[in-house]
Design a protein around this motif. Sequence first.
Motif, short mmCIF file in Angstrom:
data_model
loop_
_atom_site.label_atom_id
_atom_site.label_comp_id
_atom_site.label_asym_id
_atom_site.label_seq_id
_atom_site.Cartn_x
_atom_site.Cartn_y
_atom_site.Cartn_z
N ARG A 30 0.87 -1.18 0.00
CA ARG A 30 0.00 0.00 0.00
C ARG A 30 0.90 1.22 0.00
NH1 ARG A 30 -5.37 -0.62 1.61
NH2 ARG A 30 -5.33 1.62 1.82
N SER A 31 0.91 1.92 -1.10
CA SER A 31 1.84 3.03 -1.19
C SER A 31 1.44 3.94 -2.33
CB SER A 31 3.25 2.52 -1.46
OG SER A 31 3.27 1.88 -2.72
N LEU A 32 2.20 4.98 -2.47
CA LEU A 32 1.96 5.92 -3.55
C LEU A 32 3.31 6.17 -4.21
CD1 LEU A 32 -0.05 9.16 -3.20
CD2 LEU A 32 2.31 9.33 -3.90
N ASN A 33 3.34 6.18 -5.53
CA ASN A 33 4.60 6.42 -6.21
C ASN A 33 4.57 7.80 -6.83
OD1 ASN A 33 5.59 3.74 -5.76
ND2 ASN A 33 4.07 3.10 -7.25
N ILE A 34 5.54 8.62 -6.47
CA ILE A 34 5.51 9.97 -7.02
C ILE A 34 5.95 9.94 -8.47
CG2 ILE A 34 5.72 11.27 -4.91
CD1 ILE A 34 8.70 11.40 -5.37
N ARG A 85 2.16 19.32 -7.98
CA ARG A 85 1.40 19.12 -6.74
C ARG A 85 2.19 19.64 -5.55
NH1 ARG A 85 -1.39 13.26 -7.09
NH2 ARG A 85 -2.56 14.07 -5.32
N LYS A 86 3.44 19.17 -5.42
CA LYS A 86 4.27 19.72 -4.34
C LYS A 86 4.71 21.13 -4.72
CE LYS A 86 4.16 16.67 -1.20
NZ LYS A 86 3.79 16.89 0.19
N LYS A 142 2.11 23.49 -3.80
CA LYS A 142 2.10 23.72 -2.36
C LYS A 142 3.26 24.64 -1.95
CE LYS A 142 -0.40 20.08 -0.09
NZ LYS A 142 -0.35 18.77 0.52
N ARG A 186 6.23 6.44 -1.63
CA ARG A 186 5.90 7.28 -0.48
C ARG A 186 4.68 6.69 0.23
NH1 ARG A 186 9.91 8.83 -2.27
NH2 ARG A 186 10.70 10.94 -2.64
N GLN A 187 4.35 7.27 1.37
CA GLN A 187 3.13 6.90 2.07
C GLN A 187 1.91 7.21 1.20
OE1 GLN A 187 2.71 5.99 5.62
NE2 GLN A 187 4.83 5.37 5.32
N GLU A 188 0.82 6.49 1.44
CA GLU A 188 -0.37 6.70 0.62
C GLU A 188 -0.93 8.11 0.76
OE1 GLU A 188 -2.95 3.44 1.58
OE2 GLU A 188 -3.02 2.83 -0.52
N TYR A 190 0.75 10.82 1.10
CA TYR A 190 1.88 11.73 0.89
C TYR A 190 1.44 13.13 0.47
CZ TYR A 190 6.01 13.62 -1.48
OH TYR A 190 7.05 14.40 -1.89
N TYR A 191 0.48 13.21 -0.45
CA TYR A 191 0.09 14.52 -0.97
C TYR A 191 -0.88 15.27 -0.04
CZ TYR A 191 2.31 13.75 -5.46
OH TYR A 191 3.22 13.56 -6.45
N ASP A 192 -1.44 14.56 0.92
CA ASP A 192 -2.43 15.22 1.79
C ASP A 192 -1.78 15.85 3.00
OD1 ASP A 192 -4.36 14.27 0.07
OD2 ASP A 192 -4.41 12.34 1.11
N LYS A 193 -0.51 15.48 3.23
CA LYS A 193 0.14 15.98 4.44
C LYS A 193 0.34 17.48 4.37
CE LYS A 193 3.33 12.71 4.62
NZ LYS A 193 4.49 11.93 4.93
#
Lengths: 595, 82
Positions: free
Chosen positions: A481-485, A492-493, A496, B75-77, B79-82
């Motif tokens: 369970r993860s997210l790949n940038i 997105r970053k 921010k 990254r953590q799932e 990641y973008y909400d932090k």
Amino acid sequence: MTNNLHPAFILILAAFVVPFLRGKMKNVFLLMVPLLGLLNQVYLPEGNLWNIHFMNYQMDFLRVDKLSMIFGYIFHIITFLGLLYALNFKNNIEFVAALIYAGSALGVVFAGDLLTLFFFWEIMSVSSTCLIFARKIPEAIKAGFRYFLVHLTGGLILLIGIILYFNETGSLSFNNIVLNSTGAYLIFLGFGINCAWPVIHSWLPDAYPQATIAGAVFLSSFTTKTAVYVLARGFSGVDLLIWIGLVMTVFPIFYAVIENDLRRVLSYSLINQVGFMVVGIGIGTNMAINGVAAHAFAHILYKALLFMSMGAVLLQTGKIKATELGGLYKSMPITALCCIIGAASISAFPLFSGFVSKSIIMSAAGHEHLMLVWIVLLFASAGAISAEAGIKIPFFTFFSHDSGLRPKEPPLNMLVAMLVTAFLCLFIGIFPGYLYAFLPYPINYVPYTSTHIITQLQLLIFSALAFTLLLRSGIYPSEIRSLNIDSDWLYRKGGKAFLWFVDNPMVKVSNVVKDTFFVIIPRILNLFILRPIAVLLLLFIEKEKKRELKEALFSGEIYYFNEIHKYWNIGLSVLIIILLLSIYLLVFFLQHIYR
Amino acid sequence: MKKELKTFDSKISVKIILLILYLSCAFLFLLDFLLHKHIYFNMEVWSGFYAVFGFVSSVVIILIAKFLLRRLVMRQENYYDK
């Protein structure tokens, strides 16, 4: 203007009727519209059929030739299948958006000039965004906004390109565009954004997995494929495209291996497949363009089929992550079968559609003796099998470890849509002649030679062997369970970071500026006018006194250097006044005396 | 309730599938020595070229993805909400 109906307007106008229909009437209508459109397209004669004069320009709305026809056919077919698949969702927003989206994609394909193309291009990005918003969950809304912003930017780049191009050449007609001016490059880039070129691709794996279940089917079919069409029409033979295409075929494979969200895996494999088409456009020979058209045709079907089967799984289980799925073949055998047919097609297994379409592009590279290109494409083909849609999707969803889920098969209309699409994938694979007959250039390509079948089987089976051995030895990366940038990280970053930058340093600087120019300087000037001597004194007195004087100045009080000064001042003033009066008296007397 | 489909769960069927896979690998590999290929590039003549190429590229892809790309991008799932 002639008597021919424009395929785009049939679908777009039908979209406005949909909300007024109910029940079975609506279902029948939704299915009839693309079929009627297809029938209409079959009888379109070749040529420029719809010319409209708009502010001194001639807009060619309906250019019919073989290249636009084959894309038109597949767009109609997939609209029909997608709507059939979507019927049970009974969501008017989806129906309307899908029809407008399909219609505007047809509009792009049949556009004979750049202005018309741009017009439909923009409708396409708006309507496709609605298919993402229609999911109505917060992630989808956010992804939809990102998707829309990217396409809005792309549309703007395209528009600027078109305007510059018109200035440079004086023509808006959309034919081969020579890549030698700013305008042409901007048009090229505008097309590239919709084509999901590397680095500007991230909108695709970002947004498609967030779309509605049926929406993803439409999205996977139109946006990238219209981009492939316009590139094939405008920029065929541009060498740069070969390299762009090669990167597109290779890098998504790696992402697909480690991605957990299965619809995102499909999105990456979509980029990989579109990469083959972009390479074909870059090669630009008649054979390569034939390959591009054939592969786009086959690809739309099997990619839609894969999205349909994953959509069915998502609908029935509410889950789409590989970590949460597995063993579903037990209760969803038909969906599993359709998914496997789609996977076999994308892997170019003999008798399936990918086998007869992808190989034309490979052979075109071979014909031109582009060895490096050919090797990279072969590498990407192997990767497509072992790493992404080929084995990963069906294996982790329907087999692998048993998730304990026992969902039912999806509703009948979805099953029928999947089965028909699966049938078409097989039909094209077994009888490629029917597809080849519609290709833009004459073709004498024979896919079923012993060399091709056996070499392709070797590639397939040994890639499968690699997958099996790595999986059994535990080396194959387990799903996490993860997210790949990806490159969407940049905006997105980056977005921010920009907001933080505006909120913190920028605000501080602007506060200083505001204070200086609107508070401090006016105040000093104001004081200087009211009490000039006190302000001037500030420059000369020592520090301690300066501070006190400042305070007094700003608070408006009267300031005395010390207690005695208070009285001393009055005495001094009286003395000065008396002195002045005495002088005055003296002058007065003296005047009288010496008159 | 309908009887559940379980064909692919038993150990025997998994073994049979693997056996079919291994046998077809061997068969296709041997077939390469008999086949007269019509080719574009010289390397295609090498016996077992496609088999080795398919196998090696798949392994390379999976290893790079696991040991390199995952380190770089995972990254953590949230990641973008932090």
